[in-house]
Motif scaffolding. Structure first.
Motif, PDB file in Angstrom:
ATOM      1  N   GLU A  49      38.626  41.072  48.961  1.00 48.24           N
ATOM      2  CA  GLU A  49      39.212  39.751  48.795  1.00 48.24           C
ATOM      3  C   GLU A  49      40.739  39.756  48.893  1.00 48.24           C
ATOM      4  OE1 GLU A  49      37.198  37.408  48.855  1.00 48.24           O
ATOM      5  OE2 GLU A  49      35.326  38.393  48.314  1.00 48.24           O
ATOM      6  N   LEU A  50      41.368  40.894  48.596  1.00 48.78           N
ATOM      7  CA  LEU A  50      42.825  40.955  48.620  1.00 48.78           C
ATOM      8  C   LEU A  50      43.354  41.805  49.776  1.00 48.78           C
ATOM      9  CD1 LEU A  50      43.606  41.369  44.794  1.00 48.78           C
ATOM     10  CD2 LEU A  50      43.585  39.261  46.149  1.00 48.78           C
ATOM     11  N   LEU A  51      42.874  43.041  49.912  1.00 49.57           N
ATOM     12  CA  LEU A  51      43.451  43.957  50.887  1.00 49.57           C
ATOM     13  C   LEU A  51      42.970  43.720  52.317  1.00 49.57           C
ATOM     14  CD1 LEU A  51      43.471  47.324  48.907  1.00 49.57           C
ATOM     15  CD2 LEU A  51      45.393  45.827  49.429  1.00 49.57           C
ATOM     16  N   GLN A  52      41.679  43.562  52.483  1.00 50.11           N
ATOM     17  CA  GLN A  52      41.142  43.422  53.845  1.00 50.11           C
ATOM     18  C   GLN A  52      41.748  42.236  54.609  1.00 50.11           C
ATOM     19  OE1 GLN A  52      36.921  42.300  54.571  1.00 50.11           O
ATOM     20  NE2 GLN A  52      36.769  44.265  55.616  1.00 50.11           N
ATOM     21  N   PRO A  53      41.812  41.031  54.025  1.00 53.08           N
ATOM     22  CA  PRO A  53      42.447  39.919  54.757  1.00 53.08           C
ATOM     23  C   PRO A  53      43.914  40.187  55.061  1.00 53.08           C
ATOM     24  CG  PRO A  53      41.152  39.092  52.913  1.00 53.08           C
ATOM     25  CD  PRO A  53      41.253  40.581  52.743  1.00 53.08           C
ATOM     26  N   GLU A 104      47.639  38.855  40.120  1.00 53.03           N
ATOM     27  CA  GLU A 104      46.208  38.674  40.379  1.00 53.03           C
ATOM     28  C   GLU A 104      45.841  37.189  40.364  1.00 53.03           C
ATOM     29  OE1 GLU A 104      42.866  41.458  38.705  1.00 53.03           O
ATOM     30  OE2 GLU A 104      43.221  39.849  37.279  1.00 53.03           O
ATOM     31  N   ASN A 105      46.351  36.454  39.373  1.00 50.99           N
ATOM     32  CA  ASN A 105      46.044  35.030  39.281  1.00 50.99           C
ATOM     33  C   ASN A 105      46.838  34.206  40.290  1.00 50.99           C
ATOM     34  OD1 ASN A 105      44.236  34.020  36.758  1.00 50.99           O
ATOM     35  ND2 ASN A 105      45.127  36.010  36.349  1.00 50.99           N
ATOM     36  N   LEU A 106      48.025  34.692  40.683  1.00 45.49           N
ATOM     37  CA  LEU A 106      48.711  34.068  41.814  1.00 45.49           C
ATOM     38  C   LEU A 106      47.836  34.157  43.062  1.00 45.49           C
ATOM     39  CD1 LEU A 106      52.433  35.264  41.527  1.00 45.49           C
ATOM     40  CD2 LEU A 106      51.631  32.898  41.519  1.00 45.49           C
ATOM     41  N   ALA A 107      47.252  35.340  43.274  1.00 47.15           N
ATOM     42  CA  ALA A 107      46.360  35.527  44.412  1.00 47.15           C
ATOM     43  C   ALA A 107      45.131  34.635  44.293  1.00 47.15           C
ATOM     44  CB  ALA A 107      45.932  36.999  44.508  1.00 47.15           C
ATOM     45  N   LEU A 108      44.637  34.454  43.080  1.00 44.63           N
ATOM     46  CA  LEU A 108      43.498  33.567  42.866  1.00 44.63           C
ATOM     47  C   LEU A 108      43.867  32.136  43.233  1.00 44.63           C
ATOM     48  CD1 LEU A 108      40.618  33.116  41.809  1.00 44.63           C
ATOM     49  CD2 LEU A 108      41.570  32.891  39.515  1.00 44.63           C
ATOM     50  N   GLY A 109      45.082  31.720  42.814  1.00 44.48           N
ATOM     51  CA  GLY A 109      45.541  30.383  43.179  1.00 44.48           C
ATOM     52  C   GLY A 109      45.644  30.214  44.679  1.00 44.48           C
ATOM     53  N   VAL A 110      46.118  31.258  45.361  1.00 40.77           N
ATOM     54  CA  VAL A 110      46.211  31.226  46.819  1.00 40.77           C
ATOM     55  C   VAL A 110      44.827  31.093  47.441  1.00 40.77           C
ATOM     56  CG1 VAL A 110      46.766  32.608  48.844  1.00 40.77           C
ATOM     57  CG2 VAL A 110      48.380  32.486  46.950  1.00 40.77           C
ATOM     58  N   SER A 111      43.840  31.813  46.888  1.00 38.62           N
ATOM     59  CA  SER A 111      42.486  31.757  47.449  1.00 38.62           C
ATOM     60  C   SER A 111      41.879  30.362  47.320  1.00 38.62           C
ATOM     61  CB  SER A 111      41.587  32.785  46.758  1.00 38.62           C
ATOM     62  OG  SER A 111      41.274  32.393  45.434  1.00 38.62           O
ATOM     63  N   LEU A 112      42.334  29.598  46.332  1.00 33.30           N
ATOM     64  CA  LEU A 112      41.846  28.231  46.175  1.00 33.30           C
ATOM     65  C   LEU A 112      42.271  27.341  47.340  1.00 33.30           C
ATOM     66  CD1 LEU A 112      42.549  27.812  42.363  1.00 33.30           C
ATOM     67  CD2 LEU A 112      40.295  27.660  43.409  1.00 33.30           C
ATOM     68  N   LEU A 113      43.375  27.716  48.015  1.00 34.10           N
ATOM     69  CA  LEU A 113      43.867  26.921  49.131  1.00 34.10           C
ATOM     70  C   LEU A 113      42.909  26.943  50.313  1.00 34.10           C
ATOM     71  CD1 LEU A 113      47.621  28.039  49.092  1.00 34.10           C
ATOM     72  CD2 LEU A 113      46.676  25.916  48.194  1.00 34.10           C
ATOM     73  N   ASN A 186      49.082  39.089  47.812  1.00 31.96           N
ATOM     74  CA  ASN A 186      47.750  39.652  47.592  1.00 31.96           C
ATOM     75  C   ASN A 186      47.795  41.174  47.482  1.00 31.96           C
ATOM     76  OD1 ASN A 186      46.482  37.174  47.591  1.00 31.96           O
ATOM     77  ND2 ASN A 186      45.837  37.265  49.724  1.00 31.96           N
ATOM     78  N   CYS A 187      48.581  41.816  48.340  1.00 30.54           N
ATOM     79  CA  CYS A 187      48.672  43.275  48.305  1.00 30.54           C
ATOM     80  C   CYS A 187      49.399  43.759  47.056  1.00 30.54           C
ATOM     81  CB  CYS A 187      49.375  43.788  49.557  1.00 30.54           C
ATOM     82  SG  CYS A 187      48.391  43.604  51.052  1.00 30.54           S
ATOM     83  N   PHE A 188      50.458  43.053  46.662  1.00 25.45           N
ATOM     84  CA  PHE A 188      51.161  43.395  45.425  1.00 25.45           C
ATOM     85  C   PHE A 188      50.195  43.306  44.246  1.00 25.45           C
ATOM     86  CE2 PHE A 188      53.697  42.591  41.687  1.00 25.45           C
ATOM     87  CZ  PHE A 188      54.777  43.447  41.832  1.00 25.45           C
ATOM     88  N   ALA A 189      49.395  42.221  44.220  1.00 24.58           N
ATOM     89  CA  ALA A 189      48.392  42.068  43.162  1.00 24.58           C
ATOM     90  C   ALA A 189      47.381  43.203  43.204  1.00 24.58           C
ATOM     91  CB  ALA A 189      47.679  40.723  43.308  1.00 24.58           C
ATOM     92  N   ALA A 190      46.948  43.563  44.413  1.00 20.37           N
ATOM     93  CA  ALA A 190      45.974  44.649  44.553  1.00 20.37           C
ATOM     94  C   ALA A 190      46.531  45.959  44.018  1.00 20.37           C
ATOM     95  CB  ALA A 190      45.580  44.799  46.025  1.00 20.37           C
ATOM     96  N   GLY A 191      47.788  46.259  44.335  1.00 22.94           N
ATOM     97  CA  GLY A 191      48.399  47.484  43.845  1.00 22.94           C
ATOM     98  C   GLY A 191      48.481  47.527  42.328  1.00 22.94           C
ATOM     99  N   ALA A 192      48.846  46.386  41.723  1.00 25.72           N
ATOM    100  CA  ALA A 192      48.919  46.320  40.266  1.00 25.72           C
ATOM    101  C   ALA A 192      47.549  46.502  39.627  1.00 25.72           C
ATOM    102  CB  ALA A 192      49.525  44.983  39.838  1.00 25.72           C
TER     103      ALA A 192
END
Length: 241
Positions: A49-53, A104-113, A186-192
């Protein structure tokens, strides 16, 4: 409506988990294995959900650089908390959840878009599974260290509010942002998240669940993989039409 439902479920898991840790009676071995199960599920979410895209949109080098940056930032702050501030047990886990939870939740907010309900559900479900046992274990450790139940609960509620705000900011302010920036977030979130799994989640799960934690982590990974595969099969007819 979907945004608020996801925020309530994911961030509310911290409050429910803290209540579970403070007033629940589950044995340590069960909590440890639940935490390992959640960690295994989160690994799949991070990759697919984060790295592959991000790799598809920005390439391996950019994705790898921001993933490493996320891991470095998390590990550095986590080191300062553990070694310089002497935060042990549940306090360290609270810090870990907050540190990896914001991107992580920033990325979640982005996925809502994207409007892709299945993608949002998969990411939100993995975060939920991770937050619940982490909060339970962290709250229990904080109580053992002499903190009152009220103080511990307020700290976890504060973390839930902060992570909710991160998801809202991701949804509102990143709406028209370039895909490259979204990929970097997304990648920053994945690393964390990866760093928190290595330094906080799995070590804690092993201490409580012992060698069974490895099996539980594998089960969580397989279940999340099955969920992802189901998501892809449901999306396939719509993309071909």
């Amino acid at each position: 409506m979907l945004m608020f439902a996801v925020i309530i479920v994911v961030s509310g898991a911290l409050t429910v988990g803290a209540l579970w840790g403070l007033y629940g009676q589950l044995p340590n071995w069960l909590e440890g294995n639940l935490l390992a199960l959640a960690g295994g599920a989160l690994m799949i979410s991070v990759v697919f959900e984060l790295l592959q895209p991000a790799v598809i949109d920005s390439g391996v080098l950019i994705a790898g650089a921001f993933t490493l940056l996320g891991a470095l930032v998390f590990s550095g702050v986590d080191y300062l908390i553990d070694e310089k501030l002497n935060a042990e047990g549940g306090t360290g886990l609270l810090a870990a959840i907050t540190l990896d939870g914001v991107p992580e939740n920033l990325a979640l907010g982005v996925s809502l878009l994207s409007g892709n309900v299945m993608q949002v559900a998969a990411l939100a479900g993995s975060i939920l599974l991770s937050n619940l046992p982490e909060a339970a274990g962290g709250a229990k450790e904080m109580r053992k260290n002499g903190n009152s139940n009220k103080k511990v609960l307020m700290l976890w509620i504060g973390a839930a509010v902060l992570l909710s705000l991160a998801a809202i900011l991701g949804k509102v302010f990143l709406k028209n942002v370039d895909d490259a920036i979204i990929s970097a977030i997304n990648c920053f979130a994945a690393g964390a998240v990866i760093a928190s799994l290595a330094t906080e989640v799995f070590p804690t799960a092993f201490k409580r669940g012992n060698h069974w934690a490895g099996i539980s982590a594998s089960i969580g990974l397989v279940l999340a993989l099955a969920l992802y595969q189901t998501q892809q099969l449901k999306l396939r007819p719509s993309t071909s039409s």
